[in-house]
Design a protein around this motif. Structure first.
Motif, PDB file in Angstrom:
ATOM      1  N   VAL A 292       0.833  -1.204   0.000  1.00  0.00           N
ATOM      2  CA  VAL A 292       0.000   0.000   0.000  1.00  0.00           C
ATOM      3  C   VAL A 292       0.864   1.249   0.000  1.00  0.00           C
ATOM      4  O   VAL A 292       0.632   2.201  -0.754  1.00  0.00           O
ATOM      5  CB  VAL A 292      -0.950  -0.003   1.217  1.00  0.00           C
ATOM      6  CG1 VAL A 292      -1.625   1.351   1.376  1.00  0.00           C
ATOM      7  CG2 VAL A 292      -2.001  -1.092   1.058  1.00  0.00           C
ATOM      8  N   VAL A 293       1.892   1.258   0.859  1.00  0.00           N
ATOM      9  CA  VAL A 293       2.780   2.425   0.947  1.00  0.00           C
ATOM     10  C   VAL A 293       3.466   2.676  -0.392  1.00  0.00           C
ATOM     11  O   VAL A 293       3.538   3.813  -0.876  1.00  0.00           O
ATOM     12  CB  VAL A 293       3.820   2.223   2.066  1.00  0.00           C
ATOM     13  CG1 VAL A 293       4.933   3.267   1.965  1.00  0.00           C
ATOM     14  CG2 VAL A 293       3.152   2.321   3.431  1.00  0.00           C
ATOM     15  N   ALA A 294       3.972   1.605  -1.011  1.00  0.00           N
ATOM     16  CA  ALA A 294       4.667   1.761  -2.291  1.00  0.00           C
ATOM     17  C   ALA A 294       3.716   2.217  -3.392  1.00  0.00           C
ATOM     18  O   ALA A 294       4.052   3.100  -4.197  1.00  0.00           O
ATOM     19  CB  ALA A 294       5.341   0.447  -2.680  1.00  0.00           C
ATOM     20  N   GLY A 295       2.517   1.628  -3.445  1.00  0.00           N
ATOM     21  CA  GLY A 295       1.557   1.992  -4.490  1.00  0.00           C
ATOM     22  C   GLY A 295       1.081   3.423  -4.364  1.00  0.00           C
ATOM     23  O   GLY A 295       1.029   4.168  -5.357  1.00  0.00           O
ATOM     24  N   ILE A 296       0.741   3.855  -3.156  1.00  0.00           N
ATOM     25  CA  ILE A 296       0.283   5.233  -2.953  1.00  0.00           C
ATOM     26  C   ILE A 296       1.409   6.219  -3.218  1.00  0.00           C
ATOM     27  O   ILE A 296       1.196   7.300  -3.775  1.00  0.00           O
ATOM     28  CB  ILE A 296      -0.284   5.390  -1.533  1.00  0.00           C
ATOM     29  CG1 ILE A 296      -1.627   4.670  -1.427  1.00  0.00           C
ATOM     30  CG2 ILE A 296      -0.451   6.859  -1.161  1.00  0.00           C
ATOM     31  CD1 ILE A 296      -2.236   4.673  -0.049  1.00  0.00           C
ATOM     32  N   GLY A 297       2.631   5.833  -2.837  1.00  0.00           N
ATOM     33  CA  GLY A 297       3.775   6.706  -3.106  1.00  0.00           C
ATOM     34  C   GLY A 297       4.022   6.900  -4.587  1.00  0.00           C
ATOM     35  O   GLY A 297       4.279   8.008  -5.050  1.00  0.00           O
ATOM     36  N   ARG A 298       3.931   5.804  -5.365  1.00  0.00           N
ATOM     37  CA  ARG A 298       4.113   5.903  -6.810  1.00  0.00           C
ATOM     38  C   ARG A 298       3.025   6.778  -7.425  1.00  0.00           C
ATOM     39  O   ARG A 298       3.304   7.615  -8.297  1.00  0.00           O
ATOM     40  CB  ARG A 298       4.065   4.509  -7.420  1.00  0.00           C
ATOM     41  CG  ARG A 298       4.143   4.440  -8.934  1.00  0.00           C
ATOM     42  CD  ARG A 298       5.514   4.814  -9.446  1.00  0.00           C
ATOM     43  NE  ARG A 298       5.617   6.212  -9.810  1.00  0.00           N
ATOM     44  CZ  ARG A 298       6.767   6.831 -10.012  1.00  0.00           C
ATOM     45  NH1 ARG A 298       7.910   6.182  -9.861  1.00  0.00           N
ATOM     46  NH2 ARG A 298       6.785   8.099 -10.344  1.00  0.00           N
ATOM     47  N   ALA A 299       1.801   6.597  -6.961  1.00  0.00           N
ATOM     48  CA  ALA A 299       0.696   7.394  -7.492  1.00  0.00           C
ATOM     49  C   ALA A 299       0.909   8.871  -7.205  1.00  0.00           C
ATOM     50  O   ALA A 299       0.670   9.723  -8.066  1.00  0.00           O
ATOM     51  CB  ALA A 299      -0.627   6.925  -6.883  1.00  0.00           C
ATOM     52  N   ALA A 300       1.371   9.197  -5.999  1.00  0.00           N
ATOM     53  CA  ALA A 300       1.586  10.605  -5.638  1.00  0.00           C
ATOM     54  C   ALA A 300       2.624  11.242  -6.542  1.00  0.00           C
ATOM     55  O   ALA A 300       2.490  12.397  -6.955  1.00  0.00           O
ATOM     56  CB  ALA A 300       2.011  10.710  -4.174  1.00  0.00           C
ATOM     57  N   ARG A 301       3.684  10.484  -6.859  1.00  0.00           N
ATOM     58  CA  ARG A 301       4.710  11.045  -7.747  1.00  0.00           C
ATOM     59  C   ARG A 301       4.186  11.249  -9.159  1.00  0.00           C
ATOM     60  O   ARG A 301       4.723  12.048  -9.912  1.00  0.00           O
ATOM     61  CB  ARG A 301       5.933  10.133  -7.756  1.00  0.00           C
ATOM     62  CG  ARG A 301       6.890  10.433  -6.616  1.00  0.00           C
ATOM     63  CD  ARG A 301       8.146   9.607  -6.700  1.00  0.00           C
ATOM     64  NE  ARG A 301       7.905   8.249  -6.242  1.00  0.00           N
ATOM     65  CZ  ARG A 301       8.870   7.334  -6.120  1.00  0.00           C
ATOM     66  NH1 ARG A 301      10.099   7.640  -6.446  1.00  0.00           N
ATOM     67  NH2 ARG A 301       8.591   6.132  -5.692  1.00  0.00           N
ATOM     68  N   ASP A 302       3.125  10.534  -9.521  1.00  0.00           N
ATOM     69  CA  ASP A 302       2.529  10.683 -10.851  1.00  0.00           C
ATOM     70  C   ASP A 302       1.366  11.671 -10.855  1.00  0.00           C
ATOM     71  O   ASP A 302       0.636  11.767 -11.843  1.00  0.00           O
ATOM     72  CB  ASP A 302       2.037   9.326 -11.364  1.00  0.00           C
ATOM     73  CG  ASP A 302       3.189   8.371 -11.634  1.00  0.00           C
ATOM     74  OD1 ASP A 302       4.306   8.858 -11.887  1.00  0.00           O
ATOM     75  OD2 ASP A 302       2.976   7.144 -11.586  1.00  0.00           O
ATOM     76  N   GLY A 303       1.170  12.386  -9.734  1.00  0.00           N
ATOM     77  CA  GLY A 303       0.109  13.391  -9.684  1.00  0.00           C
ATOM     78  C   GLY A 303      -1.267  12.820  -9.413  1.00  0.00           C
ATOM     79  O   GLY A 303      -2.274  13.436  -9.762  1.00  0.00           O
ATOM     80  N   VAL A 304      -1.321  11.640  -8.769  1.00  0.00           N
ATOM     81  CA  VAL A 304      -2.598  11.014  -8.418  1.00  0.00           C
ATOM     82  C   VAL A 304      -2.622  10.806  -6.908  1.00  0.00           C
ATOM     83  O   VAL A 304      -1.797  10.057  -6.374  1.00  0.00           O
ATOM     84  CB  VAL A 304      -2.785   9.656  -9.128  1.00  0.00           C
ATOM     85  CG1 VAL A 304      -4.117   9.034  -8.740  1.00  0.00           C
ATOM     86  CG2 VAL A 304      -2.692   9.823 -10.641  1.00  0.00           C
ATOM     87  N   LEU A 305      -3.535  11.478  -6.217  1.00  0.00           N
ATOM     88  CA  LEU A 305      -3.663  11.307  -4.773  1.00  0.00           C
ATOM     89  C   LEU A 305      -4.760  10.298  -4.477  1.00  0.00           C
ATOM     90  O   LEU A 305      -5.905  10.494  -4.882  1.00  0.00           O
ATOM     91  CB  LEU A 305      -4.007  12.637  -4.095  1.00  0.00           C
ATOM     92  CG  LEU A 305      -2.908  13.698  -4.022  1.00  0.00           C
ATOM     93  CD1 LEU A 305      -3.380  14.854  -3.162  1.00  0.00           C
ATOM     94  CD2 LEU A 305      -1.626  13.136  -3.471  1.00  0.00           C
ATOM     95  N   VAL A 306      -4.405   9.230  -3.772  1.00  0.00           N
ATOM     96  CA  VAL A 306      -5.374   8.212  -3.358  1.00  0.00           C
ATOM     97  C   VAL A 306      -5.563   8.349  -1.853  1.00  0.00           C
ATOM     98  O   VAL A 306      -4.596   8.461  -1.108  1.00  0.00           O
ATOM     99  CB  VAL A 306      -4.887   6.797  -3.709  1.00  0.00           C
ATOM    100  CG1 VAL A 306      -5.945   5.754  -3.346  1.00  0.00           C
ATOM    101  CG2 VAL A 306      -4.549   6.706  -5.191  1.00  0.00           C
ATOM    102  N   LYS A 307      -6.808   8.330  -1.411  1.00  0.00           N
ATOM    103  CA  LYS A 307      -7.129   8.637  -0.016  1.00  0.00           C
ATOM    104  C   LYS A 307      -6.568   7.614   0.961  1.00  0.00           C
ATOM    105  O   LYS A 307      -6.309   7.931   2.109  1.00  0.00           O
ATOM    106  CB  LYS A 307      -8.652   8.725   0.142  1.00  0.00           C
ATOM    107  CG  LYS A 307      -9.111   9.489   1.358  1.00  0.00           C
ATOM    108  CD  LYS A 307     -10.620   9.697   1.292  1.00  0.00           C
ATOM    109  CE  LYS A 307     -11.110  10.582   2.419  1.00  0.00           C
ATOM    110  NZ  LYS A 307     -12.565  10.830   2.321  1.00  0.00           N
ATOM    111  N   GLY A 308      -6.374   6.378   0.556  1.00  0.00           N
ATOM    112  CA  GLY A 308      -5.857   5.360   1.458  1.00  0.00           C
ATOM    113  C   GLY A 308      -5.900   3.986   0.837  1.00  0.00           C
ATOM    114  O   GLY A 308      -6.372   3.800  -0.293  1.00  0.00           O
ATOM    115  N   GLY A 309      -5.383   3.007   1.590  1.00  0.00           N
ATOM    116  CA  GLY A 309      -5.305   1.651   1.075  1.00  0.00           C
ATOM    117  C   GLY A 309      -6.646   1.063   0.695  1.00  0.00           C
ATOM    118  O   GLY A 309      -6.759   0.338  -0.290  1.00  0.00           O
ATOM    119  N   GLU A 310      -7.679   1.378   1.470  1.00  0.00           N
ATOM    120  CA  GLU A 310      -9.010   0.849   1.168  1.00  0.00           C
ATOM    121  C   GLU A 310      -9.483   1.313  -0.201  1.00  0.00           C
ATOM    122  O   GLU A 310     -10.056   0.541  -0.981  1.00  0.00           O
ATOM    123  CB  GLU A 310      -9.995   1.299   2.246  1.00  0.00           C
ATOM    124  CG  GLU A 310     -11.419   0.833   2.008  1.00  0.00           C
ATOM    125  CD  GLU A 310     -12.381   1.311   3.086  1.00  0.00           C
ATOM    126  OE1 GLU A 310     -13.598   1.153   2.883  1.00  0.00           O
ATOM    127  OE2 GLU A 310     -11.914   1.842   4.112  1.00  0.00           O
TER     128      GLU A 310
END
Length: 663
Positions: A292-310
């Motif tokens: 979850v940490v790695a996936g959300i981090g990658r998304a943030a660097r690509d300009g996509v904010l995901v609210k959380g693992g759920e």
């Protein structure tokens, strides 16, 4: 004298203290004691001193484990630390000092490696924090004053030179330049900026000199809010993670009971202790949060904010996407496309200027397109009509120079005997079929002409639709309040084959509910304004262009910081990769435990070997998850990779086209 490289005895103290508090201090100390024990045995033969060194190694490496186990017990929790602590103490009691030292040393090394690799998966957050600017140059009393970024007051003018970071959110007051906004929007190509454009803290001016009026400073900047959101998202638990934690809460005590039973039945204490070590669910527990940490981090660097693992898990299940039209598939900036003259005594300028003067007193979204087109044609619209009466859903009635005029749809002519209404209806039907929004212009009791406006379809809309289908989305629907011919023309251009038009906000919500009742997991993509009910009702609400919108960043399930539509399929693809990685990690963890248990039963797996394999499985799980943090190699896999390069070769401005008058 200073030693080479500037190192001094005085500076050595703080560095050594910092290292002693670091993650590698305990493994290093324990490893040194283990080596010393082996050396003592080799030089002087096995004796009490070599045993003392081995026990010391177990104590040094095991003390932090025992403390963590005690704290967990006081919190009524039984975790991995307790299993390792019990196994180490038991090994010492049966005088198997090497096993005790090996288990605790390997556990300490594994913990340090796990911590180091987990820190790397949070690299996206570290990169965002590093982007935060430290200083700003402010114009005060005509002088350039350098202050910290936090000391800039809202409303002050900040000077940003070529190569400098923008220290505040604001609006360009003067200047023209290019700005690298990749830290905020994920867009790799610098954006051209002119007076009136928005600026974000943390972006970099790559060309030009800009004067920016500060509107957001310190914690009130877009970048600060993004960092806060990523922090919260990476700490938020996925549903599967919650299940694993509940499973571990039952699994760990069960392992202890099983080990005790095995020890009693076999009278082999070492076998029971080995079972404790081998059955540690470390890799299983960490398999999901690290992904979850790695996936959300990658998304943030690509300009996509995901609210959380759920929400990341929910995005991975999306198989239906509902798209707003205006501002999502289209640019949201209607432009005049046609001026058709139907009165033989009039010309194009007459029709356009009349429509612009009427629309100058209108609040309708299409009014600005007509007024702007008149200005571009050299007609300055000054003042308002003598009388203006908006007719909701139909248009505007007005009085110009004592003559009644009107601009709107055909429903506006209902009940009126207007000359040329039939011909106007035919022209408007033709323009509507072409995807434009036509408006009839009347003066007195006759039709003067028809003007039409159209919202330009985004260049990447068709590619977005095709990529959504490529990543497994089975159903794509356009939900819009616009008229059916316009909606269908946009859908045809973008490759969408299902359209629901003429919808009010509550009807969009009902359409989303319909899809859910049919069994789909629905993502609604919109601008977050009139789409708010549908965004809230969807399984995943995706807000477009949220970089400057506090509400979208804070409340959207998924926020696309830029206007790049290709980030929608990218988010779905990344979420599915993340969930796939979670499942791979769970399989790795379970197979490892099963193999070790088999090895114990068959023979050959000692406590030290079990801990070594266990820690190796933890590292395999972490490294597997870290693959998510890497940017895809192919340009096509990156949001807008090829499309942005193509768009950068085009001119950004599009001219308004005026069709010749109908004959």
């Amino acid at each position: 004298m200073n030693a080479p490289g500037g190192f001094t005895a005085r500076s050595a103290g703080p560095r050594l203290r910092a290292w002693a508090r670091g993650r590698w201090a305990v493994p290093a100390a324990a490893g040194t004691l283990v080596l010393a024990s082996f050396a003592a045995s080799a030089l002087a033969g096995h004796g009490w001193w070599s045993d003392a060194l081995m026990v010391s190694a177990a104590v040094v490496a095991g003390a932090p484990v025992a403390v963590a186990a005690w704290r967990a017990l006081t919190a009524r929790s039984i975790g991995i630390d307790l299993l390792v602590a019990v196994a180490a103490v038991g090994a010492i009691l049966v005088r198997n000092f090497w096993e005790a030292a090996a288990v605790t040393f390997l556990f300490a090394v594994g913990h340090a490696l796990e911590s180091a690799t987990l820190d790397r998966t949070r690299a996206a957050l570290a990169e965002l924090v590093a982007v935060l600017p430290d200083a700003a140059v402010v114009l005060r009393d005509g002088r350039q004053v350098e202050v910290t970024a936090a000391d800039v007051a809202a409303g002050e003018t900040v000077l940003v030179k070529n190569g400098a970071k923008v220290p505040v959110d604001g609006t360009i007051l003067r200047g023209v330049g290019a700005v690298d906004e990749s830290s905020v929007t994920g867009e790799s190509i610098p954006a051209e900026k002119v007076a009136g454009d928005a600026m974000f803290a943390g972006t970099i001016v790559t060309a030009g000199l800009l004067q920016v009026t500060a509107t957001g400073v310190g914690e009130d900047t877009t970048l600060a809010r993004i960092i806060h959101r990523v922090e919260e998202a990476q700490d938020a638990r996925a549903r599967a993670q919650g299940f694993m934690e509940r499973f571990s809460a039952w699994y760990t005590p069960a392992v202890i009971v099983l080990a005790v039973a095995v020890g009693v039945l076999t009278r082999d204490v070492l076998l029971a202790l080995t079972l404790l070590v081998v059955a540690c669910p470390g890799a299983l527990v960490i398999s999901i949060p690290v992904s979850v940490v790695a996936g959300i981090g990658r998304a943030a660097r690509d300009g996509v904010l995901v609210k959380g693992g759920e929400f990341l898990e929910t995005v991975a299940r999306v198989d239906a996407v509902a798209l707003d039209k205006t501002g999502t598939l289209t640019e949201g900036r209607p432009r005049l496309t046609d001026v058709v003259v139907l009165d033989p005594a009039a010309d194009e300028d007459d029709v356009l200027l009349t429509a612009a003067r009427v629309e100058a007193g209108s609040e309708h979204p299409l009014a600005r397109a007509v007024v702007d087109a008149a200005a571009e044609s050299g007609h300055v619209v000054v003042g308002l009509p003598e009388h203006t009466e908006p007719v909701p859903g139909r248009g505007v009635l007005a009085v110009l120079d004592g003559v009644p005029v009107a601009v709107g749809n055909l429903a506006l002519l209902a009940g009126r005997d207007v000359v040329g209404a039939g011909r106007a209806a035919a022209v408007m039907a033709e323009r509507a079929a072409a995807g434009r929004t036509p408006m009839v212009v009347t003066r007195g009791d006759a039709v003067l002409g028809v003007v039409a406006v159209a919202d330009q379809v985004r260049p990447d809309a068709a590619s977005m639709v095709s990529r959504l289908r490529a990543v497994g989305v089975r159903r794509i629907v356009v939900l819009t309040g616009d008229v059916d011919p316009v909606a269908r023309a946009v859908a045809a251009e973008t490759g969408v084959d299902e359209v629901r038009s003429g919808l009010l906000p509550e009807e969009k919500l009902a359409a989303v509910r319909d899809l859910q009742r049919e069994g789909y997991t629905v993502a609604m993509v919109g601008d977050g304004v009139n789409d708010a009910p549908a965004l809230a009702a969807a399984d995943v609400g995706v807000a477009m262009g949220a970089a400057g919108t506090r509400v979208a960043i804070e409340t959207a399930d998924v926020a696309l910081l830029g206007d790049d539509l290709l980030k929608v399929p990218h988010a779905v693809s990344l979420a599915r990769r993340t969930v796939r990685t979670m499942r791979q990690n769970i399989v790795i963890a379970l197979v490892t435990v099963a193999a070790l248990l088999t090895g114990i039963l068959v023979g050959g797996v000692t406590m030290a070997v079990g801990m070594l394999v266990h820690e190796a499985s933890v590292l395999v799980v972490v490294v597997n998850a870290m693959r998510l943090a890497r940017r895809p190699r192919s340009a096509a896999a990156v949001p807008g990779g090829q499309d942005r390069a193509a768009r950068s070769m085009r001119t950004s401005a599009s001219r308004t086209t005026i069709s010749p008058p109908a004959r």
